[in-house]
Design an enzyme around this catalytic site. Sequence first.
Site, PDB file in Angstrom:
ATOM      1  N   SER A 489       0.818  -1.213   0.000  1.00  0.00           N
ATOM      2  CA  SER A 489       0.000   0.000   0.000  1.00  0.00           C
ATOM      3  C   SER A 489       0.857   1.270   0.000  1.00  0.00           C
ATOM      4  O   SER A 489       1.510   1.582  -0.989  1.00  0.00           O
ATOM      5  CB  SER A 489      -0.957  -0.053   1.202  1.00  0.00           C
ATOM      6  OG  SER A 489      -1.965   0.918   1.090  1.00  0.00           O
ATOM      7  N   ASP A 500      10.247   5.835 -10.046  1.00  0.00           N
ATOM      8  CA  ASP A 500       9.824   6.583 -11.234  1.00  0.00           C
ATOM      9  C   ASP A 500      10.598   7.889 -11.405  1.00  0.00           C
ATOM     10  O   ASP A 500      10.901   8.297 -12.532  1.00  0.00           O
ATOM     11  CB  ASP A 500       8.325   6.890 -11.160  1.00  0.00           C
ATOM     12  CG  ASP A 500       7.468   5.656 -11.387  1.00  0.00           C
ATOM     13  OD1 ASP A 500       7.998   4.666 -11.923  1.00  0.00           O
ATOM     14  OD2 ASP A 500       6.288   5.683 -11.014  1.00  0.00           O
ATOM     15  N   LYS A 514      -0.800  -4.420  -3.207  1.00  0.00           N
ATOM     16  CA  LYS A 514      -2.097  -3.916  -2.725  1.00  0.00           C
ATOM     17  C   LYS A 514      -2.248  -2.471  -3.206  1.00  0.00           C
ATOM     18  O   LYS A 514      -1.760  -1.539  -2.602  1.00  0.00           O
ATOM     19  CB  LYS A 514      -2.109  -4.028  -1.201  1.00  0.00           C
ATOM     20  CG  LYS A 514      -3.269  -3.438  -0.381  1.00  0.00           C
ATOM     21  CD  LYS A 514      -4.648  -3.555  -0.968  1.00  0.00           C
ATOM     22  CE  LYS A 514      -5.696  -3.194   0.090  1.00  0.00           C
ATOM     23  NZ  LYS A 514      -6.058  -1.776   0.127  1.00  0.00           N
TER      24      LYS A 514
END
Length: 723
Positions: A489, A500, A514
Amino acid sequence: MTTAEKTSVRRAPFKAGRMGVCKALTVALLLSAPFSAQAKAVEPEIYTPVAPTIDQARANILIARQLQFTHFRDLGISDKLSGDVFDAYLNYLDGQRVYLTGGDIETMSKVRNRLGSALKTGQLQPGFDIYNLVQQRIIERLQFALETLDDGIEKLDFTTNETILLDRSEAEWEPDRQALDALWVKRIKNAVLAQRLNGADDDDIIDTLQRRYEGQLKRAYQARSEDAFQAYMNAFAGMWDPHTSYFSPRTSENFNINMSLSLEGIGAVLQADNEYTKVVRLVPGGPASKQGQLKPADRIVSVAQENEKPVNVIGWRLDEVVDLIRGPRNSVVTLEVVPASSSDETLTKSISINRDEVKLEEQSASKDTIELDRNGQKYTVGVITIPTFYADFRAMQAGDPNYKSTTRDVRKLIAELQQEGVDGLVMDLRNNGGGALHEANDLVGLFIDTGPTVQIRNSSNEVQVLNDDDASVAYDGPLVVLTNRMSASASEIFAGAIQDYGRGLVVGSQTFGKGTVQAVRPLNHGQLKITQSKFYRVSGGSTQHKGVIPDIEIPSRIDKTRIGEDALDHALPWDQIDAVPHTRYFDFSGIIEELRKRHDDRFAKSPDFRLLQQEIDFLNEQRQRETVSLNLDERTVQQEQIERTRLTIANARRELRGDEPFESLEELEDWQDQQAADLGSTDEELDFVIREGGDIMADMLELDKRMASILTPQQFAAQAEAL
């Protein structure tokens, strides 16, 4: 009452009870397989079929509407879904296929394609008919098991070449009662054999198994309407995704249980797993986490209070197991569990845990340093461990300027490490199951100037972008983020954003996956937790299902086939949306292959890694076993081999650290108990992986001196153009 009379009551056949409340299908189901036991002189205990209520029917209609029109997944109620609900419901009620026969399945299959239309309109009787038949078959099986024990376990033959299938979830249904009888004799032999090999005498074995089966039998007789309704609604809701579920009014009374099933007292997150209660994860800073022996995917067999006999909880409702494990601070609860690493459910271990409350400060981020020497060049690497993404909302709302939160604490730790002159930073997010979303957003902001951190898409395809608007940067040096399968999460949001942005390297194992957001919605009867949104990285890919793939992988003991989003039925798939503009701070493509090569070379020479890999191979070998022998001599050889392997690995690790080897497995287990009681003891794999994170950091610094001071986007563009 004499022993014979007690036995008579326990073995008494059940009757249909209030058959008037059940419709024709119930009659057909019950009459399709009559029971051969004869009536006893003593009045038998009777199973009373449960029936749906008007409130449950209304709640069913509301649930069906919410699922069809507000869930993230666009899924209609069709004949195919009806069949899937039927299968999921049977899997919940008899997941190991040990109670029902092929004949039962054939009879029940008459309603297979009609459940969907019935669920739309609140017609619950077909689901309740199935539940009642399964409960009666459970009672019949448990009565048979107790009768077998009464006949004497000395009559069981352990010299044959019989084997038993360990996982029957994909097995064929046994065709009739006689075949089930034979299967249950094998199950009892397996349970007896396992306990004999663990040193129990026959009297203790009989006592243990009788209490186990009698406890389950009592629960079966005490079945309630709400049990059937909750099981049926969760089989239905689970078609949309595994995080969508129904909470009964009793479960809804407690926010902690309702939202996370976080147990007061030991700090463990649990869920129902067929007839077992399974550990999903441990709450950071909680008693179970600090005690160190309870692991994710362990299944709880019994619960014992201090100085009391264990209570078998197989087949219990989750909320009842919660109530049993709860207790006052500083009291001890002992859990008997089937370890996640065990291939045989009859091989259990007992874990004693001191109950306590989970304090916020014990979940707080902490720091350490690693000193490295590379060819005379000394490096100091800072390590910040973040157990969870936390925030003291109460203090925040009260205006306390010193309220605790992940981001505030990490900012302070970074400042302290910078004063110590660290050359790089390792952020340890292993076993971090997530927490406050805004903290993940703010934490990313400590490492970038400004920019988006995560995208959230709802069922209407509307995308919300969370941003870091604070241009200040707490740390602009080289960064490594450690993850494992239990990183989930909010942890995945942070790790994905760092990856990224090219802000650092992710090292470890694939994360949980998740990537969904749930909301709890009230019903007239209970509550519905429903998935309404999905997380996406700034690069456009979802964290759902796939998680974050590390740049450099380190193997883990955790079984990815049992733990993780992609191990769950009906999990939402990975997909991708448009990326949002974001800066790339560094392009690792020029050095990543060399980093991986150095990592592989280091691991090939590392005794720690060889031991870890040996242990992983051993665990995988155990997990891949499909059957176990019921022959005493063969089983003894197998167990001795397992014990020798465990002892060999443990002693090899002790030799690396200059400690004396254990002479026996009992000595090893006693030492493990002592270590668990010592809350200051460290995890050897933790140290090993953190050291490797530091070594990778040193490799980064050696390979590219630019990493000592991360380039600004303008500097990076200028240098790239020059190259």
